[in-house]
Design a protein around this motif. Sequence first.
Motif, short mmCIF file in Angstrom:
data_model
loop_
_atom_site.label_atom_id
_atom_site.label_comp_id
_atom_site.label_asym_id
_atom_site.label_seq_id
_atom_site.Cartn_x
_atom_site.Cartn_y
_atom_site.Cartn_z
N GLU A 104 0.82 -1.21 0.00
CA GLU A 104 0.00 0.00 0.00
C GLU A 104 0.86 1.26 0.00
O GLU A 104 0.49 2.27 -0.60
N LEU A 105 2.00 1.20 0.65
CA LEU A 105 2.92 2.34 0.70
C LEU A 105 3.84 2.40 -0.52
O LEU A 105 4.59 3.34 -0.68
N GLY A 106 3.79 1.37 -1.37
CA GLY A 106 4.63 1.36 -2.56
C GLY A 106 6.07 1.01 -2.29
O GLY A 106 6.95 1.32 -3.10
N LEU A 107 6.34 0.37 -1.17
CA LEU A 107 7.71 0.06 -0.77
C LEU A 107 8.24 -1.16 -1.50
O LEU A 107 7.50 -2.07 -1.86
N PHE A 108 9.54 -1.18 -1.69
CA PHE A 108 10.21 -2.36 -2.20
C PHE A 108 10.33 -3.36 -1.06
O PHE A 108 10.57 -2.98 0.09
N VAL A 109 10.16 -4.64 -1.37
CA VAL A 109 10.21 -5.70 -0.38
C VAL A 109 11.38 -6.63 -0.73
O VAL A 109 11.59 -6.94 -1.90
N THR A 110 12.11 -7.05 0.29
CA THR A 110 13.30 -7.87 0.09
C THR A 110 13.20 -9.18 0.85
O THR A 110 12.75 -9.21 2.00
N GLU A 111 13.65 -10.23 0.19
CA GLU A 111 13.84 -11.53 0.85
C GLU A 111 15.16 -11.47 1.61
O GLU A 111 16.16 -10.97 1.06
N PRO A 112 15.23 -11.98 2.83
CA PRO A 112 16.51 -12.01 3.54
C PRO A 112 17.55 -12.80 2.76
O PRO A 112 17.23 -13.78 2.09
N LEU A 113 18.80 -12.38 2.87
CA LEU A 113 19.89 -13.11 2.23
C LEU A 113 20.13 -14.45 2.90
O LEU A 113 20.57 -15.41 2.28
N SER A 114 19.87 -14.49 4.21
CA SER A 114 20.04 -15.73 4.98
C SER A 114 19.26 -15.58 6.28
O SER A 114 18.88 -14.47 6.66
N PRO A 115 19.05 -16.69 6.99
CA PRO A 115 18.36 -16.60 8.29
C PRO A 115 19.12 -15.76 9.31
O PRO A 115 18.53 -15.27 10.28
#
Length: 172
Positions: A104-115
């Motif tokens: 809703e805010l138009g933010l980019f979302v990232t998958e973590p590189l690792s746990p």
Amino acid sequence: MPTPKPIAGSTLKPMSFPRLGGGEVTVGGSKDNWTLFIVYRGKHCPRCKKYLNILNDMRAEWAAAGFDIAVVSADTVEKAAADQQEFGWDFALGYGLTEPQMAELGLFVTEPLSPTETDRRFAEPGTFVIRPDGSILLISISNGPSARPELSELLDGMIFTKQNDRPPRGTV
């Protein structure tokens, strides 16, 4: 169909997040003051801490200019509380930003590189300036931790904007 990104001049419907210490951090909708709303990546991000430490040191300047400060991440309450305790931040700190809110805010979302980085997807930085009527004056969204508005320059620009009743830009 993807959620449309916010547009400068549009109204941000009220959005709430759990707040450390109880209650909620709410942005959007009608308020008495302007709002500086910052989304940070979370506890795993050293650049965020540096940025938020600068913001914390500038709280009085932003308040004197008529701004409330709201800061939020997708972190858990435990991670947000650990950061607040370590750094002594005194602004309203929210946690638990959801992926639908990120969209809703138009933010980019990232998958973590690792746990070891973090245990969930997180939002990349976003900075929003919201007028008391809930309309968005400024949107600065980054796809990575290194690009964020410089806070003293932003404050100077917002003081000028308020004093001269400047409209939102970039609306075409």
